[in-house]
Scaffold this active site. Sequence first.
Site, PDB file in Angstrom:
ATOM      1  N   LEU A 133       0.727  -1.191  -0.293  1.00 51.56           N
ATOM      2  CA  LEU A 133      -0.128   0.161  -0.126  1.00 51.56           C
ATOM      3  C   LEU A 133       1.128   1.243   0.281  1.00 51.56           C
ATOM      4  O   LEU A 133       0.348   2.228  -0.569  1.00 51.56           O
ATOM      5  CB  LEU A 133      -1.044  -0.096   1.110  1.00 51.56           C
ATOM      6  CG  LEU A 133      -2.066  -0.442   1.230  1.00 51.56           C
ATOM      7  CD1 LEU A 133      -2.420  -1.326   2.987  1.00 51.56           C
ATOM      8  CD2 LEU A 133      -2.930  -0.833   0.403  1.00 51.56           C
ATOM      9  N   GLY A 134       2.170   1.832   0.815  1.00 48.26           N
ATOM     10  CA  GLY A 134       2.640   2.672   0.582  1.00 48.26           C
ATOM     11  C   GLY A 134       4.035   2.115   1.420  1.00 48.26           C
ATOM     12  O   GLY A 134       3.847   1.281   1.920  1.00 48.26           O
ATOM     13  N   GLN A 135       5.448   3.061   0.712  1.00 46.83           N
ATOM     14  CA  GLN A 135       6.621   2.731   1.692  1.00 46.83           C
ATOM     15  C   GLN A 135       6.882   4.068   2.538  1.00 46.83           C
ATOM     16  O   GLN A 135       6.498   5.299   2.056  1.00 46.83           O
ATOM     17  CB  GLN A 135       7.688   2.208   0.418  1.00 46.83           C
ATOM     18  CG  GLN A 135       7.255   0.454   0.000  1.00 46.83           C
ATOM     19  CD  GLN A 135       7.839   0.286  -0.720  1.00 46.83           C
ATOM     20  OE1 GLN A 135       8.093   0.850  -1.708  1.00 46.83           O
ATOM     21  NE2 GLN A 135       8.887  -1.024  -0.747  1.00 46.83           N
ATOM     22  N   GLY A 136       7.495   3.862   3.255  1.00 46.87           N
ATOM     23  CA  GLY A 136       8.133   4.944   4.210  1.00 46.87           C
ATOM     24  C   GLY A 136       9.097   4.682   4.672  1.00 46.87           C
ATOM     25  O   GLY A 136       9.997   3.583   4.955  1.00 46.87           O
ATOM     26  N   VAL A 160       3.900  -0.722   4.255  1.00 45.99           N
ATOM     27  CA  VAL A 160       2.753  -0.960   5.181  1.00 45.99           C
ATOM     28  C   VAL A 160       2.304  -1.798   3.912  1.00 45.99           C
ATOM     29  O   VAL A 160       1.384  -1.620   2.476  1.00 45.99           O
ATOM     30  CB  VAL A 160       1.636  -0.339   4.927  1.00 45.99           C
ATOM     31  CG1 VAL A 160       0.523  -0.569   5.155  1.00 45.99           C
ATOM     32  CG2 VAL A 160       2.847   0.467   5.654  1.00 45.99           C
ATOM     33  N   ASP A 182       4.802  14.276  13.648  1.00 47.36           N
ATOM     34  CA  ASP A 182       5.130  14.231  11.630  1.00 47.36           C
ATOM     35  C   ASP A 182       3.802  14.696  11.542  1.00 47.36           C
ATOM     36  O   ASP A 182       3.046  13.686  10.890  1.00 47.36           O
ATOM     37  CB  ASP A 182       5.717  13.651  11.875  1.00 47.36           C
ATOM     38  CG  ASP A 182       6.334  13.160  10.013  1.00 47.36           C
ATOM     39  OD1 ASP A 182       6.959  12.023  10.470  1.00 47.36           O
ATOM     40  OD2 ASP A 182       6.326  13.951   9.966  1.00 47.36           O
TER      41      ASP A 182
END
Length: 701
Positions: A403-406, A411, A522
């Site tokens: 779903l996403g990366q950071g 995720v 954040d």
Amino acid sequence: MILQLLLQVLILLLPRPVISMASAPPPPPPPLSTKPNCPSTCGNNVTIPFPFGIGGNCYLDKSYAVECKASKPLLRSIGLEVLQFSLQQSTMTINQPVVSSCQDKPEEARMVSLENLPFYFSYDYNYLTGIGCNNLALMSSAFVDDFTLGGCFSICNSKNKTEDKYCSDGIGCCQNEIPSGLKSLNISVSSINNGTGSRSQQQDCKYAFLVEYDWFVQNFNSSKDVQNWNQVPVALDWRIYNSSYENLALSKSSTSGSTFDCDTDDSGLMRCYCLGGYKGNPYLFQDVNECELGIADICKSNRICENYIGGYSCIHPKKPKVYVIFLDIGTGIGALFLVVGAWWLGIKIRKKMKQKEENFKRNGGLLLQQQLNSLHDDIDRCKIFNSRELDKATDHFSVNRILGQGGQGTVYKGMLADGRIIAVKRSKIVDEAKLEEFINEVVILSQINHRNVVKLLGCCLETEFPLLVYEFIPNGTLFQYLHNQNEEFPFIWDIRLRIATEIAEALSYLHSAAYLPVYHRDIKSTNILLDEKYRAKIADFGTSKSIAIDQTHVSTKIQGTFGYLDPEYFHSSQFTDKSDVYSFGVVVLELLTGKKPIPSILAEEGRNLATYFLISMDENCLLDILDGQVRQTGKKEEILAVANVARKCLNPQGKSRPTMKEVAMELERIRSSRNNSNVQKSSKQVDLTTEVIELWDIVST
């Protein structure tokens, strides 16, 4: 004696079935990395993967052309040596200079420029690092003078001059993140000269550089090491253009089915990966032989696995004539193997259980239990999931489920056995500081129960990387809807105002209504998720802090995202509830203007969105910077009232900003007064929205 004889007979006779069957297929070729008939390495075994290449027709376009000179791969577009390429991470490592200053003589170094290239400095793998006593290391724009992007400072005193290899305490060493999507920057080093430390310490050499974090942790022990560093490795992210993606898709259209897929980042560039059934380089093509990888265990009843492009099938083999002869012998030997196999399986299971216990301790399981046990009895304990349950839920953590990366992890989308859709966060833990952030997120979310905060369902610590399990939020991030708008879902003013109110209410709860006050630290549009009804949900509490009720601030090393960072916090290293208020104000600006916190156009002028907004308000030019959807669908009184709330939140002095409780009450008052045609009358009752009505007539004129 009888068993030994049976074994000898079996060894002599067993090859016959193989002779009676078709000859074994040749071994599969190694996975493709480079285009055929093109050099695959240069120098000390540096692999050159496509889209990069050496020689004509070996690279995707001239941006990826590599020259092999003196056994060193040089990327022609930037003229620098490449130390390593990574297909899986879509990164490459280059050498960059170390900036040094001795005898208080400041120096500055210009980094390589990546403008007009599909590369940028990696946000995930690089850190700005400063070494030395009373040292101020700064990043600044390579195009605009005196426009600071960020920095850090380190101090020493006469009693303590030791360095922490993770640079977490600011003693002799400091580190900070860089902005995402960074193309070029200057790095400078200078002395703080605040009187701290001895005169010799103030005149010691100081250093500043951008460096790949893992390399730094492995090679840094003290400041003496840096004296011998002229250059250090820096990681660059590389992507491909949309036009290149279309050419790749066209060239593979003749194959059965799609073999790869690509994701688009915020800058419009693309990163590709192989789909199931294929391996190697996603920018080339090679089929996976499932039969040889042991994937085809589903072939039962003595059927044989047969591979084809994109998959496999199970066929019935012809039984050899000698099959019946050895049936009885095989049964006896099978019983022996069954006993040995059971013994080996028991050892493997015990080894796996021991590994899970070690993972649990390494991932902070004992610390987490201690933290959760110290919570109030009324607080619900999070569920502890097992690794098999989450592995099945996410299809073995397939790249298609991402779903996403950071900077803190990846995720994945998953589905539990009871049908619930979940989001599983696999954290990146490379040192003790990151481990504390992970445990911190679990403890904080265990104490929070609010409709506008993402709910933590549980965690799993017995895997190599710890996992967090959240409720699934289906509609992505607020950032996507603000900066990648589409006509199918117009982001009208009513939705924006409601989302701003929901975020404010959640932050008000965290600051003043939670069991212990929580500072998020954040707040940004990428950390605001939207559920099935497009209601706001605050996420990502990895850097958050819970504080005692009588505390007013926390003193930490500077963390956050540029563009949202409170300038007062940047200078004092003291984070207060008013720092979250400032970040919220920037999110409100995104809702009003549809612009990013540091738009590229404003960066060239030495401004960020907050500065541009405040100047526009002072010059009565607010209408010029509003998003088109806001101008078309919003009431002018409401827009100006919300703009004035944002201006109060962005006050440079934290003590002059309102609290989140006051902000939430004011936004709710603006929403509730929309049916009243005289918004001006209700606005005058609260200090936050005075002065705003007079501005609109001037702006409209």
